[in-house]
Enzyme design. Structure first.
Site, mmCIF file in Angstrom:
data_model
loop_
_atom_site.group_PDB
_atom_site.id
_atom_site.type_symbol
_atom_site.label_atom_id
_atom_site.label_comp_id
_atom_site.label_asym_id
_atom_site.label_seq_id
_atom_site.Cartn_x
_atom_site.Cartn_y
_atom_site.Cartn_z
ATOM 1 N N THR A 92 0.849 -1.194 0.000
ATOM 2 C CA THR A 92 0.000 0.000 0.000
ATOM 3 C C THR A 92 0.881 1.240 0.000
ATOM 4 O OG1 THR A 92 -1.764 -1.125 1.208
ATOM 5 C CG2 THR A 92 -1.811 1.266 1.218
ATOM 6 N N LYS A 167 -8.822 0.412 -0.581
ATOM 7 C CA LYS A 167 -8.174 -0.102 0.636
ATOM 8 C C LYS A 167 -8.248 0.925 1.758
ATOM 9 C CE LYS A 167 -5.405 -2.698 3.221
ATOM 10 N NZ LYS A 167 -4.103 -3.168 2.720
ATOM 11 N N LYS A 236 0.026 4.089 9.093
ATOM 12 C CA LYS A 236 0.151 4.721 7.775
ATOM 13 C C LYS A 236 -1.203 4.820 7.078
ATOM 14 C CE LYS A 236 1.286 0.900 4.596
ATOM 15 N NZ LYS A 236 2.274 0.418 3.606
#
Length: 289
Positions: A92, A167, A236
């Site tokens: 990601t 996501k 994150k």
């Protein structure tokens, strides 16, 4: 031949699923390769060797710096990509970073799919995780045997960049639902119920969620290590999700509230604990009332 670079907490169950489906898998990790080899994988000595050997190369690295080192560093993969090879990026990263990555791969004649994993390592191991896919439709169709070996749940969402957006949406809900589960579990305990009973009863009714089902038992047991989803990993996604919402002009009152609690947990040095431990912050504040 499938290549796997990054055979750690998330990459290892991905690799194991591929091997169980009959694929031969070669891989690279700087250390702790024993579990991969024990599962039937062949450990190679560099990312370059994996890229040279593999027809389909999966990358599962923790951050952009690690990905860049594997890409262009000493013994990196970029010079070993060529026409006919496919890269499936599981990490990601920012949309701009992924687009630059895809351009570099295309310049070598190879192709790239973006595949975001939605699910914890245990969910991946049980083939219950979802894959969000970004990239060309025709390439997605060609890669279906590999994707289906990882999980039956995969969704092609559009061009590269679309998967990371989904996501971040999903992980905003992970944060919200985990805090909601902690709030309910703490409320139940303060009301005098056994927390294990609260976890059992709520998960069978309309108030449950996937996160409640996974994390309420952990909260009841006060067991937060080993962590399937530590605060350090979530961090994150909190930042990237906030940035995306801001760029789109979207209010996120619940996500913003949840973020503050997870950031507080990080500030207290809980980074390696599972995010279910957020309940202990609520418990601490409850004792102060």
């Amino acid at each position: 031949m499938i290549g796997m670079i990054g055979i750690g907490r998330l990459g290892l169950p991905v690799a194991v699923n591929l091997m169980r489906a009959g694929f031969e898998v070669v891989g690279f990790r700087r250390s702790d390769r024993e579990a991969f080899v024990h599962a039937g994988g062949k450990a190679l000595e560099s990312p370059a060797e994996v890229a040279e050997a593999a027809d389909v190369l999966l990358l599962c690295l923790p951050n952009e710096q690690a990905q860049s080192e594997v890409f262009t560093g000493n013994q990196g993969i970029l010079g070993h990509l060529r026409r006919g090879k496919i890269v499936i990026e599981l990490g990601t990263y920012r949309r701009e970073f992924k687009l630059a990555q895809a351009r570099s791969i295309a310049e070598q004649g190879a192709e790239m799919l973006e595949a975001e994993v939605s699910g914890s390592p245990p969910m991946v191991a049980e083939r219950r995780a979802a894959l969000y896919i970004g990239g060309e439709t025709e390439l997605f169709e060609r890669c279906k045997p590999v994707l289906e070996a990882i999980t039956a749940h995969h969704f092609h969402l559009g061009d590269i960049g679309s998967a990371v957006a989904m996501k971040l949406i999903a992980n905003s809900l992970v944060a919200i639902h985990t805090l909601a589960a902690a709030e309910a579990m703490n409320l139940g305990a303060q009301a005098g119920f056994n927390p294990h009973r609260v976890a059992e009863v709520i998960r069978q009714g309309a108030g449950s969620s996937v996160m409640f089902g996974i994390r309420a038992p952990m909260m009841a047991a006060q067991s937060f290590t080993p962590a399937p989803g530590p605060f350090n990993t979530l961090d994150k996604y909190l930042d990237m999700g906030a940035d995306m919402a801001s760029s789109l002009g979207c209010p996120t009152p619940l996500f913003t509230t949840a973020t503050a609690w997870f950031k507080r947990a990080l500030s207290e040095g809980r980074g390696e604990e599972d995010i279910a431990a957020v309940i202990q912050l609520l418990q601490a504040d409850s004792r102060q009332i």
